[in-house]
Write an enzyme that holds these catalytic residues in place. Structure first.
Site, short mmCIF file in Angstrom:
data_model
loop_
_atom_site.label_atom_id
_atom_site.label_comp_id
_atom_site.label_asym_id
_atom_site.label_seq_id
_atom_site.Cartn_x
_atom_site.Cartn_y
_atom_site.Cartn_z
N HIS A 121 -2.11 1.11 0.29
CA HIS A 121 -0.71 1.46 0.57
C HIS A 121 0.28 0.79 -0.39
O HIS A 121 1.34 0.31 0.02
CB HIS A 121 -0.35 1.14 2.02
CG HIS A 121 -1.07 1.96 3.03
ND1 HIS A 121 -1.44 3.27 2.80
CD2 HIS A 121 -1.49 1.67 4.30
CE1 HIS A 121 -2.05 3.75 3.87
NE2 HIS A 121 -2.10 2.82 4.79
N HIS A 195 3.76 6.72 7.61
CA HIS A 195 2.63 6.15 8.34
C HIS A 195 2.94 5.98 9.83
O HIS A 195 2.57 4.97 10.44
CB HIS A 195 2.22 4.81 7.72
CG HIS A 195 0.85 4.35 8.07
ND1 HIS A 195 0.51 3.83 9.29
CD2 HIS A 195 -0.30 4.34 7.34
CE1 HIS A 195 -0.77 3.50 9.31
NE2 HIS A 195 -1.30 3.81 8.13
N GLU A 335 -1.47 11.31 8.24
CA GLU A 335 -0.75 10.99 7.02
C GLU A 335 -1.03 12.02 5.93
O GLU A 335 -2.08 11.97 5.28
CB GLU A 335 -1.16 9.61 6.52
CG GLU A 335 -1.06 8.50 7.55
CD GLU A 335 -1.93 7.33 7.19
OE1 GLU A 335 -1.69 6.71 6.12
OE2 GLU A 335 -2.88 7.03 7.94
#
Length: 380
Positions: A121, A195, A335
């Site tokens: 991420h 997210h 996602e």
């Protein structure tokens, strides 16, 4: 395509509202702001500048009772003190990059490694840990807030000076749109998404999200190794617990230890290769249904993949909204994205952008209700 007939939405023609407010401070004294988008149908979304975070998404059940359907924290400070990606904007690169390393035009770049040896991420100080700048807030037929962030060359190891922008919009029909855009002065890679973890039963519902029904229109998924990095294979979902082409309960197959992929992920934590591929306009990527409340969430995207994460690493150590102790399965993430580790997999859809070809990902969270207590099988 799988559809649900008779979904109820708001009456058209109603304006949506955007309200800006203070939302506390970070540890260093930086002020955080919030913008609340709301419509006449009772749908509202609260967005924080810290992490460009969707702090809450409120929607009514079939009896008109509103509830916040996202996991997270009541206080802004907790997003900094106890980071867990709840509702945040992730970037520069959502999901994992093997070894935190990739090669572009013959040059190898070493990224921040924050998931064992991998980069996850965007790295240790990804976009979720930055305070974004509000550049526009507007009410109208579609309410919106636009936020911007500058990511300098070398940030977390990524090349190129990048300007990232996130636009949240809410219309009167229950569509919460999220548009991710980015421009760079050098070739680089970008993969941004939201997210949010969802529990359509509402904040604090003790059964969590495991009684939800899920549909993903994808014939293949990307299996992973023991570090959750894709092997490069596109495996067919047919005949496996990864087949969500027709709606079925989230908990069905979740603990099937005979499937090594379930064992590796501690449940579902995988990318599905959407049959639609990458598209100009958002197409359906997932449908989540909570039969008891009648709430329905559609996730639409222009991207070619979607990561379904069943909240496997929620271990009871985080106390979230309404003093809820978050445990495994209390919420699930859907996602939309480019595939994980795509920069190291030439056969995967590209994540590369150029100075003349900016990045654009448009996704939508669409909330609605089933008008009666239909059985989930009737969602076909």
């Amino acid at each position: 395509m799988t559809t649900i007939v008779g979904l109820a939405a708001a009456n058209p023609g109603q304006a949506a509202d955007a309200q800006r407010s203070e939302a506390g401070e970070l540890q260093d004294g930086t002020a955080v702001e919030a913008v609340t988008l709301s419509n006449a149908a009772g749908v509202s979304a609260r967005v924080l500048t810290y992490g460009a975070t969707l702090q809450s998404l409120t929607a009514s059940d079939r009896d008109g009772r509103p509830a916040d359907i996202t996991l997270g924290y009541d206080e802004t400070a907790d997003y900094e003190a106890f980071p867990n990606y709840f509702g945040v904007t992730v970037g520069r690169y959502a999901n994992r990059i093997a070894g935190g390393r990739f090669t572009l035009d013959g040059q190898t770049y070493q990224l921040s490694q924050n998931d064992s040896a991998n980069s996850l991420h965007g790295g240790a100080q990804g976009f979720d840990k930055r305070n974004w700048r509000i550049v526009e807030v507007a009410s109208g037929p579609v309410a919106r807030v636009v936020m911007e962030l500058e990511s300098p060359d070398g940030d977390q190891g990524y090349p190129g000076n990048l300007t990232a922008r996130v636009t949240y919009t809410l219309d009167d029909g229950g569509d919460l749109g999220i548009l991710f855009e980015a421009t760079s002065d050098a070739p680089t890679i970008v993969n941004m998404t939201n997210h949010a973890l969802f529990n359509l039963a509402g904040v604090g519902a003790p059964q969590g999200a495991m009684d939800h029904w899920l549909m993903i229109p994808a014939s293949t998924f990307t299996p992973v190794d023991e570090t959750l990095i894709p092997t490069g294979e596109l495996a067919p979902v047919a005949g496996s617990v990864f087949d969500f082409r027709h709606p079925r309960p989230v908990e069905d197959g979740l603990r099937n230890g005979s499937n090594p992929q379930i064992v590796i992920g501690r449940g579902y934590d995988h990318n599905w290769a959407l049959d639609k591929g990458r598209t100009q306009e958002p197409g359906l990527a997932a449908r989540l249904v909570h039969p008891a409340s009648g709430r329905v969430l559609d996730v639409l995207t222009t991207e070619p993949g979607i990561q379904f994460y069943s909240g496997n690493f929620l271990d009871g150590t985080l106390v979230g909204k309404d003093n809820t102790v978050y445990r495994m399965g209390d919420g699930i993430a859907l996602e939309p994205q480019t595939y994980p580790d795509a920069p190291n997999r030439p056969s995967f859809p590209t994540a590369r952008i150029e100075p003349g070809t900016p990045y654009r990902h448009h996704m939508i969270y669409r909330v609605a209700v089933m008008p009666s207590d239909l059985e989930a099988e009737q969602a076909n």
